[in-house]
Design an enzyme around this catalytic site. Structure first.
Site: not given
Ligand code: BG6
Length: 491
Positions: A53, A238, A343, A97, A151, A243
């Site tokens: 953009r 996530d 995590k 855009d 994803k 995965h």
């Protein structure tokens, strides 16, 4: 459905990257294309059109983005200034855009007539539909075009379907490449060879010879600057929905009749469809959600999730999930599959651990009974395959000790190992769909995952705290201990 495979060099390639000034482009896509270019894996007549953009000229883009943002992600050991200059010569920058159909005319002019167009949508998925409509409206699409979707493909089943329906209006299924970068990892592809290129595992690869399977993807990184995305996503969406379930598919699928895309994807779909749906009671018993609190990773103090930038103080997003899954089919009846990801864990490690059944009866009286044969497939940080066997301890008695057969793939095969994105981008360019998710796979994965998300809501579930730098909440160990099992690092 056959796979339209176009040999390299058949048509000039226009690689069109939406989100060309974004984080994924800088960290993964452009370094991967650079490596593919350096190793002569791009068609000779390739152009890369970066779409963004910003009101930049080509030179601005090359200086501000390619040099400053993308180049630092190329391993300095393989960087070559001459090859980089040649790579930059392939680029153009087109300001679009994506919500303004008129802007797509600029892109229509920049794309070459008769080129093979690869549209890489590395933008927020909310924009996929608009982008596809506007591409079509500007006459940029033809039957050779391929679209790559990053994803997250949806937030739940309905939104995944909506994306698939909308993209499906402009592309046939065989033109759609849904990326799960785990399918591009060398070790994940190697798992297929381990299973289907070696006769010895075939007969044993099922109940009752396999007792349990663990799939762990542990990360040391925290949420970083991605809280805006991550906080309403969480680890289940996530990592598990894509995965981990893809890894599970490769471990559990029946031998496909060939490596053709649909032959492989049909078998993966059967695995996803055989996942036993979880009731609320199952969810309460068989899933663990966690959220990291302040701690230390690799000797460095780190913040808790709630203290991270842009995370709401009362966030309930999970940064850790462990769960026990079952497949309702003959091969895997009563074999629990334990999936775990998080995590800020103790180490970065992705591994699949296959525990074989106990001896039916032991004639060797001396020695620890709990040892069994275990196959450990480590995907990262280093690729390795280890098989734990029992052997006699030297000496006069009959003592057993476990020893490890270690397949050192790095030493046995010294060829360069390409990063997942490089391999997958080359697959897209060559029209190879095997390592991409088909629509029905994606929807089957959501069909299984969505009730877990709803169940957590219904249970008013708050994630359990776990100290950063550990292996997750204690409840995760308890999940295994209940069945007299333990995660690999606890055994
Ligand atoms: C991405 C997730 O898909 O995979 C990230 O969105 C995660 O949260 C990443 O960190 C892990 O990938 P890898 O290749 O580093 O294991």
């Amino acid at each position: 459905m056959t796979n339209p495979t176009s040999p390299l060099n058949e048509r000039p390639l226009d690689m069109i990257i939406f989100g060309g000034g974004g984080d994924l482009a800088a960290r993964k896509l452009l370094p991967a294309l650079y490596m593919a270019h350096t190793h002569c894996n791009l068609p000779a007549d390739t152009r890369i059109l970066a779409i963004g953009r910003k009101d930049w000229t080509r030179e601005d883009y090359l200086r501000n983005f390619m040099e400053e943002q993308a180049r630092p992600f190329i391993d300095s050991k393989v960087f070559d200034a001459q090859s980089w200059d040649k790579f930059l010569a392939l680029f153009d920058y087109v300001r679009v855009d994506v919500e303004n159909p008129g802007d797509f005319q600029r892109l229509a002019q920049a794309a070459r007539p008769g080129s093979q167009r690869v549209l890489y949508l590395s933008t927020s998925p909310e924009l996929f539909v608009t982008i596809c409509e506007n591409l079509d409206g500007a006459g940029i699409l033809d039957e050779h075009a391929r679209v790559v979707l990053e994803k997250p493909l949806g937030h739940d089943l309905a939104s995944a379907r909506a994306i698939n329906d909308a993209v499906g209006k402009h592309f046939k299924e065989e033109q759609i490449y849904r990326i799960d970068h785990y399918l591009g990892k060398e070790t994940v592809q190697n798992l297929m060879v381990l299973r289907f290129g070696n006769a010895i595992f075939g007969p044993l690869w099922q109940a009752p010879y396999i007792k349990s399977v663990q799939i762990t993807v542990s990360e040391t990184v925290g949420v970083g600057s991605r809280a805006g995305f991550y906080d309403h996503t969480g680890a289940l969406r996530d990592m598990v929905q894509n995965h981990l379930l893809q890894l599970l598919c490769i471990v559990a699928m029946e031998p496909p009749v060939s490596l053709d895309p649909d032959a492989v994807r049909d078998e993966k779909l059967k695995v996803l469809k055989s996942l036993r749906p979880m009731t609320v009671a199952d969810i309460a018993r068989d899933t663990v959600r966690g959220q990291y609190t302040a701690g230390a990773v690799g000797g460095e103090a780190v913040k808790g999730y709630l203290q991270e930038q842009n995370v709401p103080a009362d966030s309930r997003a999970e940064t850790f999930v462990a769960l026990r899954a079952h497949l309702n089919n003959w091969r895997w009846a009563n074999v629990p599959f334990f999936l775990r990801t998080g995590k800020r864990m103790q180490n970065r490690r992705s591994e699949i651990v296959i525990d074989f059944a106990d001896l039916p009866f032991s004639i060797i009286p001396e020695g620890p009974r709990h040892y069994g044969n275990r196959l450990t497939i480590t995907l990262q940080p280093e690729e390795s395959i280890q098989l734990q066997m029992m052997a006699k301890e030297p000496g006069s008695g009959m003592h057993m000790q476990p020893v490890t057969l270690n397949l050192d793939l790095q030493q046995a095969m010294t060829q360069r190992r390409a990063e997942a994105y490089e391999r997958l981008l080359i697959d897209v360019i060559r029209g190879r769909l095997t390592h991409f998710m088909r629509r029905d796979e994606l929807e089957a994965a959501w069909t299984w995952v969505e009730p877990i998300l709803n169940g957590w809501k219904e249970l008013g579930d708050r994630p359990r705290g776990y100290t950063a730098g550990t292996f997750g909440p204690a409840a995760s160990s308890a999940l295994m201990a209940r069945e007299n099992l333990a995660w690999a690092e606890e055994a």
